[in-house]
Design an enzyme around this catalytic site. Structure first.
Site, PDB file in Angstrom:
ATOM      1  N   SER A 116       0.824  -1.208   0.000  1.00 41.77           N
ATOM      2  CA  SER A 116       0.000   0.000   0.000  1.00 41.77           C
ATOM      3  C   SER A 116       0.863   1.265   0.000  1.00 41.77           C
ATOM      4  O   SER A 116       1.660   1.474  -0.914  1.00 41.77           O
ATOM      5  CB  SER A 116      -0.936  -0.047   1.219  1.00 41.77           C
ATOM      6  OG  SER A 116      -1.923   0.938   1.144  1.00 41.77           O
ATOM      7  N   HIS A 139      -2.830  -1.436  -4.698  1.00 39.75           N
ATOM      8  CA  HIS A 139      -4.292  -1.304  -4.732  1.00 39.75           C
ATOM      9  C   HIS A 139      -4.676   0.165  -4.625  1.00 39.75           C
ATOM     10  O   HIS A 139      -3.880   0.984  -4.145  1.00 39.75           O
ATOM     11  CB  HIS A 139      -4.945  -2.106  -3.596  1.00 39.75           C
ATOM     12  CG  HIS A 139      -4.597  -1.592  -2.218  1.00 39.75           C
ATOM     13  ND1 HIS A 139      -5.203  -0.494  -1.653  1.00 39.75           N
ATOM     14  CD2 HIS A 139      -3.699  -2.031  -1.306  1.00 39.75           C
ATOM     15  CE1 HIS A 139      -4.700  -0.284  -0.446  1.00 39.75           C
ATOM     16  NE2 HIS A 139      -3.783  -1.197  -0.227  1.00 39.75           N
TER      17      HIS A 139
END
Length: 237
Positions: A116, A139
């Protein structure tokens, strides 16, 4: 006067240093440290305090350490060890920007995970490595909680995502199309969208520069330090 064994954290006059020790952070660089090692472990804690049972790296502890590295003439380089699940987006981006703006060479090493918002931190350094079994989860920004103004909230998230993407593009070799494809892949993550890249896959994607471990990271940093010193000598202010 209490001995070291009898002294409690409450008796420590230097509360900030005591907190760093209790939370597993290494101290501000001493004059003898040529290479400073900065671990970023667990979740990156920013504006919100995470639960006590969570392993965290606190934003307000990282910033003073990076400032100390920049100001200490005896510290010539910094090694960033990453094993993070991500966390606060703005805190992560701020750490990444500070690492990238240091005048001294830096090397990042993803061990375990650099997921992330850990990705911008990993790519912010002069050279980036990932362990063969290291993983990186790409993501889009996730949001949980009550949405009051849908359109405004969407615009805020869109701009935040653009900030993250732009930083990653600028400091790695991944293309915008490839990054977007990884972000919106379905079926790779359970009940979510995104992509998990392992070791060499992260290098092939253009996110990380090389596969390696501690030995390779130190070797690269030691090779960068003389070149940085020569650059400063050749271009005095």
């Amino acid at each position: 006067m209490l001995s070291n064994e009898q002294a409690s954290p409450e008796d420590d006059k230097n509360e900030s240093l005591s907190n760093l020790k209790e939370l597993g952070q290494i101290q501000i660089p001493s004059v003898s440290e040529r290479i400073y090692c900065l671990p970023i472990i667990g979740q990156i804690e920013g504006h919100q305090i995470l639960p006590a049972q969570s392993k965290t790296t606190k934003y307000e502890h990282i910033i003073p350490q990076l400032l100390a590295v920049e100001q200490n003439p005896n510290t010539e380089g910094i090694l960033v060890i990453l094993n993070t699940a991500g966390g606060d987006v703005e805190a992560g981006l701020a750490i990444a920007e500070m690492l990238n703006s240091l005048s001294k060479p830096s090397v990042s090493l993803v061990l375990g995970g650099g997921h992330s918002i850990g990705i911008p931190i990993a790519v912010s350094c002069t050279k980036s490595f990932i362990a063969p079994t290291g993983t990186m989860t790409v993501h889009p920004i996730r949001y949980t909680g009550l949405v009051i103004n849908g359109h405004q909230q969407f615009e805020y998230l869109r701009k935040m995502q653009e900030r993250i993407n732009q930083f990653i593009y600028s400091h790695s070799k991944i293309t915008p199309d490839k990054l977007e494809k990884f972000m919106f892949t379905t079926g790779d993550l359970a009940q979510d969208i995104g992509t998990i890249l392992i070791g060499q896959e992260a290098v092939d994607a253009g996110l990380i520069q090389a596969v390696g471990g501690v030995k390779e990271a130190f070797k690269e940093l030691n090779s960068l330090i003389p070149s940085r010193s020569e650059e400063i000598n050749n271009n005095p202010e």
